[in-house]
Structures are given as structure tokens and as C-alpha cells.
Design a protein around this motif. Structure first.
Motif, PDB file in Angstrom:
ATOM      1  N   UNK A   1       0.816  -1.212   0.000  1.00 56.19           N
ATOM      2  CA  UNK A   1       0.000   0.000   0.000  1.00 56.19           C
ATOM      3  C   UNK A   1       0.854   1.269   0.000  1.00 56.19           C
ATOM      4  N   UNK A   2       2.129   1.125   0.398  1.00 54.58           N
ATOM      5  CA  UNK A   2       3.037   2.267   0.336  1.00 54.58           C
ATOM      6  C   UNK A   2       3.701   2.438  -1.007  1.00 54.58           C
ATOM      7  N   UNK A   3       3.303   1.613  -1.957  1.00 51.59           N
ATOM      8  CA  UNK A   3       3.880   1.691  -3.302  1.00 51.59           C
ATOM      9  C   UNK A   3       3.451   2.974  -3.998  1.00 51.59           C
ATOM     10  N   UNK A   4       4.302   3.467  -4.880  1.00 48.35           N
ATOM     11  CA  UNK A   4       3.994   4.711  -5.605  1.00 48.35           C
ATOM     12  C   UNK A   4       2.822   4.536  -6.566  1.00 48.35           C
ATOM     13  N   UNK A   5       2.370   3.331  -6.768  1.00 46.59           N
ATOM     14  CA  UNK A   5       1.208   3.125  -7.640  1.00 46.59           C
ATOM     15  C   UNK A   5      -0.095   3.551  -6.948  1.00 46.59           C
ATOM     16  N   UNK A   6      -0.071   3.723  -5.637  1.00 46.18           N
ATOM     17  CA  UNK A   6      -1.252   4.151  -4.895  1.00 46.18           C
ATOM     18  C   UNK A   6      -1.291   5.670  -4.762  1.00 46.18           C
ATOM     19  N   UNK A   7      -2.458   6.170  -4.399  1.00 53.30           N
ATOM     20  CA  UNK A   7      -2.620   7.609  -4.202  1.00 53.30           C
ATOM     21  C   UNK A   7      -1.694   8.091  -3.085  1.00 53.30           C
ATOM     22  N   UNK A   8      -1.275   9.339  -3.171  1.00 57.73           N
ATOM     23  CA  UNK A   8      -0.293   9.892  -2.237  1.00 57.73           C
ATOM     24  C   UNK A   8      -0.735   9.739  -0.786  1.00 57.73           C
ATOM     25  N   UNK A   9      -1.990  10.092  -0.469  1.00 58.85           N
ATOM     26  CA  UNK A   9      -2.426  10.036   0.922  1.00 58.85           C
ATOM     27  C   UNK A   9      -2.486   8.599   1.438  1.00 58.85           C
TER      28      UNK A   9
END
Length: 443
Positions: free
Chosen positions: A68-76
């Protein structure tokens, strides 16, 4: 959000929250960003206490959060996930040993990250590199690219309050890399000039940011050749001494941890001095670390100069690390000549270093007339001019009985020094008594 998920979040059931995150990765209908953010925010509460971290998180659950901390997810979303990981690693050495996210983080963020991301990613990689590990060349290369990118960005951007914590974390990561992976890592020579630019632009105070930058410069072996060339040395030195002076003047010498905080700066200055081949640089050092002739109207260490403050530090039992560096710098600046050393700081300060390092002292070193030095009017023990001793005498406010006890104390001290074989010279206190400079009081 459906009712079951709402119930789980409201109860703060950590295991249920983690199951929701795991289930979402394979669910046909994904949770919305708002739902994920609510779950992660609730889970973050569990990562703020050591007992809850131990009870709640495992390597497997943190692996899910890494996704979930991957850059593919939204910043927040990724920021919340990364904060949970950072808190858990901070509070649990076992998790730090089990989870290594450096290969993933370095690769994902080597091309750039926001200030908020740099803060939390830098902290995670710093905590991960605290453990002894071996990395492949491509991981170390990614770490180098990540660190260089952000150090350079800070050197060229605004060094404002919001960016300084992120810079601190990146410098702490760099320090770990230099300490533990320097033999295998790419050369970090390219970060020296950006770091030098940063330290010059920071306020002249010794805080967490400047200490982190100074520690990195200290660990870069080629730093002196790149940073302190003849053209820039004096400017750099003036800045570093100003930082040291401000730190000592604004902090009580009894402040816990102050010894550790100034050691890197003192070591950096010492390294600069020993590497300097410029007479102007060495003379500047001497004017900064040794009391001036004007200060000799009182015993050395009694004025408000930086040199006096450094001498005062050497008498503090809580400054074991700092005083050794200070003495070593003063010894080197005295050309490792015991006569010059005693003349510069007085025998009273010098004796501790002399004894600890078993430095031979000539028989005539405590005579009031030492050849080759303008000391015919100098008290060798205190460094004070003899013609001002009555005017500024530390004995002025003592009673006769107190003066007698002080003379007896000094007499015993010098007899012990002689007995230890450090010096072989007539006791100056006994000589002073016999010459009438001290009077023995009647019973």
C-alpha cells in the motif's frame, strides 16, 4: 463502506483492519480511497505504542503495508501506510531485523519524492540499514541515486522549516550507508559539495539538521580535498567555529547529551587542522582555540572567549569525549611540543592530558622563565601574567584559613604528580611558600 467494515474500524480491531487490507488486494470490488484511508488511519493508532506494535504487527502484515506504500497508490494512501511501517520499525527491533524494504524503497523513490515522502521513506530506510545486511550492487546504486537526488534538491531549494526534517532523515540514512556499506557502495564524493552548500546556508546553530550534515561530512574521507580547498577554507572555518561558539554559549555545559552533540563538529575541525597545509589556516585555528595575550590578565579559562569555554569543557567530568578531542586539537596546534602546550593553556589544564598520554615533561618546564617563549611574566600553572595576580587573584575573597587549605591541597597535588614520575621538578607551591609568596599562618 459496508456495515461490517464500519464496525471493525470503530472497534479498532487491528487484526480485522489488516484482514480488510489483505482482502482488498484480491477483491473484485476494491475499497475506495476514502475507505482505505480510514482503515489505515485507524491502524496507525496501533503503531504508536510498543506493546501494541508487538501484539499487532508481523513481517507478513508489514509486507501488506509495503504494497500500500507503493507509488502506484494515491499519495495520501501510501503516506499513511509508510507512516505505520516507520512507527512499527522504530518501536520494534525484531521487525527491523525481519523486514528489509530498502531494495523496494530505493528503487521506487530514486527518481523523486515529495518532502512528506522523503521524510517517511528516509526514516524507514534509515531504520532498515541499522541492521547488518548485505546488498547487491544495483540496490546500493539505487540508494546512491536516491540520496544524491534529495541532497542536491535541498542544496538548491528553500531550506525552510517544512523541508528540514526530511533533510535530516536523508542525512541520517547517508550516515548509515557511509558507516556500513562504504566499501561496496558507489563513491559519495558527489554529495560533498551539496552538503557543504547546505551547511553554509543553515542558521549558525547546532541543531538536529546541522549535526546530521556535519556527521556526514565527517564520514566522507575525501571531504577535505573537495570542500576545504585553499580558496574556500577560511570561509568554511569561520562558519564552523561560529556554529561551535553559538552552541557552547546557548547551552549549559550541564545539559544532558551536550557532549555527544558537539563531538562530530570538534572532530571535523580537528581533521581539517591536521590536513591543512596552509599557514593562514593553522594560525587562524590557534587564534580560535588558544586564549589571547589579553586574556592573561586573569587565569586562563576565566574569560568569555570561545577558547576559555573550550578549556572549561576539559574540566567537566561529563565531557569525556569532547575534552579528549579538544586536548588533541590543542596538542596538535602546539606542534606536539610540551613547552608550547603548557604555555598555550597553562599547566593546570595541560596536566591531565600529559598524565593520561604519558608525555615526558622536561625538568625545567615549570620554571617561570621558559626559553624561547614570552613567559618571563607568566604563571606557568594558571597562564596568568604575574603582574596582574594581585589585581585578579582568585584568592582575593578567601579567608586566611581558606588560602592555607588551598595551598596545602596544591602542595599535595604536586607531590602526587612527582611520585607518579610525570615530572621531576621542585614543587612550585613549596617554592612559593619558601619564597614568601604564601605565608604560613600561626596555629
Amino acid at each position: 463502506m459496508n456495515n461490517s467494515k464500519t464496525v471493525s474500524i470503530s472497534r479498532g480491531e487491528a487484526s480485522s483492519l489488516i484482514k480488510l487490507l489483505i482482502g482488498n488486494t484480491s477483491a473484485s470490488q476494491k475499497l475506495s480511497n476514502d475507505e482505505l484511508l480510514a482503515i489505515l488511519t485507524s491502524l496507525k493508532v496501533e503503531a504508536r505504542e510498543t506493546k501494541k506494535v508487538t501484539r499487532t504487527f508481523t513481517k507478513e502484515s508489514l509486507d501488506v503495508l509495503v504494497d500500500y506504500g507503493s507509488i502506484s497508490n494515491a499519495l495520501e494512501i501510501r503516506l499513511e501506510a509508510l507512516r505505520i511501517i516507520a512507527n512499527a520499525l522504530l518501536l520494534s527491533p525484531d521487525l527491523r531485523e525481519q523486514l528489509d524494504v530498502v531494495p523496494i524503497m530505493a528503487q521506487q523513490y530514486k527518481k523523486g519524492a515529495s518532502t512528506d515522502e522523503e521524510l517517511v521513506v528516509g526514516r524507514i530506510m534509515f531504520l532498515s540499514t541499522m541492521q547488518p545486511r548485505t546488498y547487491e550492487a544495483d540496490v546500493l546504486k539505487g540508494l546512491h541515486e536516491y540520496i544524491l537526488l534529495h541532497i542536491t534538491r535541498h542544496s538548491e531549494g528553500d531550506l525552510c522549516g517544512s523541508s528540514l526534517p526530511a533533510l535530516t532523515e536523508t542525512c541520517k540514512l547517508l550516515f548509515n550507508v557511509l558507516c556500513k556499506f562504504s566499501d561496496d557502495s558507489p563513491s559519495y564524493e558527489d554529495v560533498i559539495r551539496p552538503l557543504s552548500t547546505i551547511i553554509k546556508r543553515l542558521p549558525r546553530t547546532l541543531n538536529s539538521v546541522s549535526r546530521a550534515v556535519i556527521s556526514c561530512l565527517l564520514k566522507l574521507p575525501c571531504m577535505l580535498n573537495v570542500c576545504f580547498t585553499d580558496g574556500a577554507t577560511m570561509e568554511q572555518l569561520e562558519m564552523l567555529f561560529e556554529v561551535l561558539d553559538n552552541a557552547i554559549r546557548t547551552q549549559s555545559l550541564d545539559t544532558p547529551g551536550f557532549d555527544d552533540s558537539i563531538v562530530p563538529l570538534l572532530l571535523l575541525l580537528s581533521n581539517i587542522f591536521t590536513s591543512a597545509h596552509n599557514e593562514d589556516v593553522t594560525e587562524y585555528f590557534k587564534t580560535m582555540i588558544f586564549p589571547s595575550e589579553k586574556e592573561r590578565c586573569r587565569p586562563l579559562g576565566a574569560s568569555s572567549s570561545l577558547a576559555s569555554h573550550l578549556l572549561q569543557i576539559t574540566t567537566k567530568p561529563t565531557f569525556m569525549k569532547s575534552r579528549e578531542v579538544i586536548f588533541q586539537l590543542m596538542w596538535d596546534a602546539s606542534d606536539r611540543d610540551v613547552r608550547k602546550f603548557i604555555y598555550h593553556i597553562g599547566f593546570g589544564y595541560a596536566i591531565g592530558y600529559i598524565v593520561n598520554h604519558k608525555i615526558a615533561v622536561p625538568d625545567d618546564v615549570l620554571r617561570e622563565n621558559m626559553d624561547k617563549y614570552p613567559s618571563d611574566n607568566i604563571n606557568v600553572v594558571t597562564g596568568q601574567r604575574l603582574d596582574t595576580e594581585d589585581q585578579f587573584s582568585p584568592l582575593a575573597n578567601m579567608t586566611d584559613e581558606e588560602k592555607e587549605r588551598e595551598a596545602e591541597r596544591l602542595l599535595v597535588l604536586f607531590e602526587r604528580i612527582r611520585a607518579n614520575g610525570v615530572i621531576n621538578v621542585e614543587n612550585p607551591i613549596r617554592t612559593a611558600v619558601e619564597s614568601g609568596r604564601f605565608q604560613v599562618l600561626p596555629d
